[in-house]
Design a protein around this motif. Sequence first.
Motif, mmCIF file in Angstrom:
data_model
loop_
_atom_site.group_PDB
_atom_site.id
_atom_site.type_symbol
_atom_site.label_atom_id
_atom_site.label_comp_id
_atom_site.label_asym_id
_atom_site.label_seq_id
_atom_site.Cartn_x
_atom_site.Cartn_y
_atom_site.Cartn_z
ATOM 1 N N UNK A 319 11.385 -3.014 -16.338
ATOM 2 C CA UNK A 319 11.801 -3.401 -14.989
ATOM 3 C C UNK A 319 10.771 -2.986 -13.949
ATOM 4 N N UNK A 320 10.132 -1.822 -14.177
ATOM 5 C CA UNK A 320 9.074 -1.370 -13.269
ATOM 6 C C UNK A 320 7.898 -2.333 -13.320
ATOM 7 N N UNK A 321 7.517 -2.752 -14.526
ATOM 8 C CA UNK A 321 6.413 -3.701 -14.670
ATOM 9 C C UNK A 321 6.754 -5.047 -14.023
ATOM 10 N N UNK A 322 8.008 -5.453 -14.158
ATOM 11 C CA UNK A 322 8.432 -6.704 -13.527
ATOM 12 C C UNK A 322 8.317 -6.607 -12.005
ATOM 13 N N UNK A 323 8.750 -5.481 -11.441
ATOM 14 C CA UNK A 323 8.667 -5.285 -9.987
ATOM 15 C C UNK A 323 7.210 -5.279 -9.524
ATOM 16 N N UNK A 324 6.337 -4.673 -10.329
ATOM 17 C CA UNK A 324 4.908 -4.624 -9.951
ATOM 18 C C UNK A 324 4.256 -6.004 -10.044
ATOM 19 N N UNK A 325 4.665 -6.789 -11.049
ATOM 20 C CA UNK A 325 4.154 -8.165 -11.138
ATOM 21 C C UNK A 325 4.606 -8.982 -9.925
ATOM 22 N N UNK A 326 5.853 -8.780 -9.534
ATOM 23 C CA UNK A 326 6.372 -9.471 -8.352
ATOM 24 C C UNK A 326 5.601 -9.049 -7.113
ATOM 25 N N UNK A 327 5.319 -7.750 -6.984
ATOM 26 C CA UNK A 327 4.519 -7.254 -5.851
ATOM 27 C C UNK A 327 3.166 -7.944 -5.806
ATOM 28 N N UNK A 328 2.543 -8.085 -6.965
ATOM 29 C CA UNK A 328 1.216 -8.701 -7.028
ATOM 30 C C UNK A 328 1.268 -10.172 -6.616
ATOM 31 N N UNK A 329 2.268 -10.894 -7.128
ATOM 32 C CA UNK A 329 2.425 -12.313 -6.778
ATOM 33 C C UNK A 329 2.731 -12.481 -5.294
ATOM 34 N N UNK A 330 3.584 -11.622 -4.785
ATOM 35 C CA UNK A 330 3.933 -11.696 -3.364
ATOM 36 C C UNK A 330 2.739 -11.383 -2.477
ATOM 37 N N UNK A 331 1.926 -10.412 -2.910
ATOM 38 C CA UNK A 331 0.743 -10.044 -2.133
ATOM 39 C C UNK A 331 -0.242 -11.207 -2.071
ATOM 40 N N UNK A 332 -0.392 -11.898 -3.183
ATOM 41 C CA UNK A 332 -1.274 -13.072 -3.215
ATOM 42 C C UNK A 332 -0.747 -14.165 -2.293
ATOM 43 N N UNK A 333 0.566 -14.381 -2.337
ATOM 44 C CA UNK A 333 1.179 -15.415 -1.496
ATOM 45 C C UNK A 333 1.030 -15.081 -0.019
ATOM 46 N N UNK A 334 1.224 -13.817 0.354
ATOM 47 C CA UNK A 334 1.090 -13.412 1.758
ATOM 48 C C UNK A 334 -0.360 -13.513 2.202
ATOM 49 N N UNK A 335 -1.293 -13.140 1.320
ATOM 50 C CA UNK A 335 -2.717 -13.267 1.662
ATOM 51 C C UNK A 335 -3.078 -14.714 1.967
ATOM 52 N N UNK A 336 -2.521 -15.644 1.186
ATOM 53 C CA UNK A 336 -2.766 -17.065 1.418
ATOM 54 C C UNK A 336 -2.168 -17.513 2.751
ATOM 55 N N UNK A 337 -0.983 -17.016 3.077
ATOM 56 C CA UNK A 337 -0.339 -17.364 4.347
ATOM 57 C C UNK A 337 -1.149 -16.839 5.533
ATOM 58 N N UNK A 338 -1.635 -15.607 5.434
ATOM 59 C CA UNK A 338 -2.445 -15.031 6.511
ATOM 60 C C UNK A 338 -3.737 -15.823 6.703
ATOM 61 N N UNK A 339 -4.300 -16.284 5.594
ATOM 62 C CA UNK A 339 -5.548 -17.050 5.660
ATOM 63 C C UNK A 339 -5.319 -18.402 6.330
ATOM 64 N N UNK A 340 -4.183 -19.040 6.040
ATOM 65 C CA UNK A 340 -3.922 -20.389 6.564
ATOM 66 C C UNK A 340 -3.291 -20.381 7.951
ATOM 67 N N UNK A 341 -2.412 -19.422 8.214
ATOM 68 C CA UNK A 341 -1.634 -19.468 9.457
ATOM 69 C C UNK A 341 -1.851 -18.269 10.372
#
Length: 442
Positions: A319-341
């Motif tokens: 479950x910890x690894x799952x949460x960390x994978x989610x953190x990584x995916x979310x961080x990538x998604x937010x980085x893309x949003x900051x870059x575009x908007x």
Amino acid sequence: MNRRIFKFLFALPLLLTGCQTQNASEEQHFIRSITKDLPFKVDSLSNPSSSDYTEFHFSNREYISAAPDIEITPEGKTVIYRTTALESLSHQYESIIWRNVVVSKRHKRVICIDRYLKDGRTNGYIYVFQTEMKKYPTYGTYHWDVSDSHHIEFMGSILSNLDKLAVKRLNIFNNSQMTPPASQMEYWQLIFHADSLYDDAQFEEAKRVYDLAFTHDKYILPCHLSSVAQKMMDINDKEKALNYLTHRVELEKDYYEEPSTCLFPLLKVTFAERQEKWNYDLPLKKQLEEIFERDQHDRNLWSQYVAQHPQDIERTEKLAQRAMRTDSLNLTAIGDILLRFGFPHKDHVGDFASQTTWLIFQHSDLDHQRQFLPQMEDAVVNGCISPAYLAALKDRIDVRDGRPQKYGTQIGPDGRLCPLLDASRVNEWRKEVGLPEIKLEK
């Protein structure tokens, strides 16, 4: 009376009964035949529910004492009494499940009966695995002969899957007196329980638990109301979907969806009015809310499991690894949003969605937090987000760097407040950024 007339009158009820039987639906024939195959009498049998199995619910006015074939504990452990039990069974308890499995060669079916005891009465579920028969074409979904020993292994795997469902239903019976949440953790416990019921197609039970979770507005994650409303639409319960969406409309003064695609006339007018007033970027708003929900879901799933099962190291690690994978995916998604908007402004996506960017960086590694800090400072200057979120991020960085925190927003692993920069001024600084006062231990 004419003897021929008497014979006719005597035969009339039988003829009528025969006609009624012939005109009965396939479902009625099916249910009647099942009740004859059961090893004990049931008082009432409900219609099949929509699930992966042909399923019925039954309830009795009294206790059914017939011995089970199998006993299942709340942990999912099974004891096969007909073959291995050394002691005789005395009485069923509310904490266990009694199961009987019947093989009907005549009707070419396997019937699994799970019994639950509540307040001295027996309730339960009946699962029917009917092989192909001309008599029951609708229900004959299995292409194997139940009397063939080669299919025992396959049937065993089906019953094993039912073990998990049986234990979840035991929790429903045991927690029938569940209460509304009194904390954020209890709210998440109810959400996870309702999600689990929904995933197992136990829709009525799921609705009841969702309703309970949404009792107090202060604990609700607003996007949950929308996602659960969508689940209700998926099972064609439009009334329930409307209730949840209406709840969110009442909860958030600026919430709306695209009016042109809204299926509810009552909400369509409200959505159009709010769109004219707020004019949010709805696709971006929805994306941010989905990121927010993913972050909270996996993090709370992990933390609650740790609290409830501290000895289960293997599951906790997964479950910890799952949460960390989610953190990584979310961080990538937010980085893309900051870059575009750029930083999502609350005037463009609403206050709730605008918190997502801060939340994801709050849960990121220290390097990303340091890198993000200048953008957060600019966002506060430009009015994109409240200075309270900047204060929390600064405290998080300071604590991670081994420095005392200024605003007192961080709690340590021991549940106590992390060291403060100046305890005498902490509430003064908190007031400056819009945070409430905290009471300090003397």
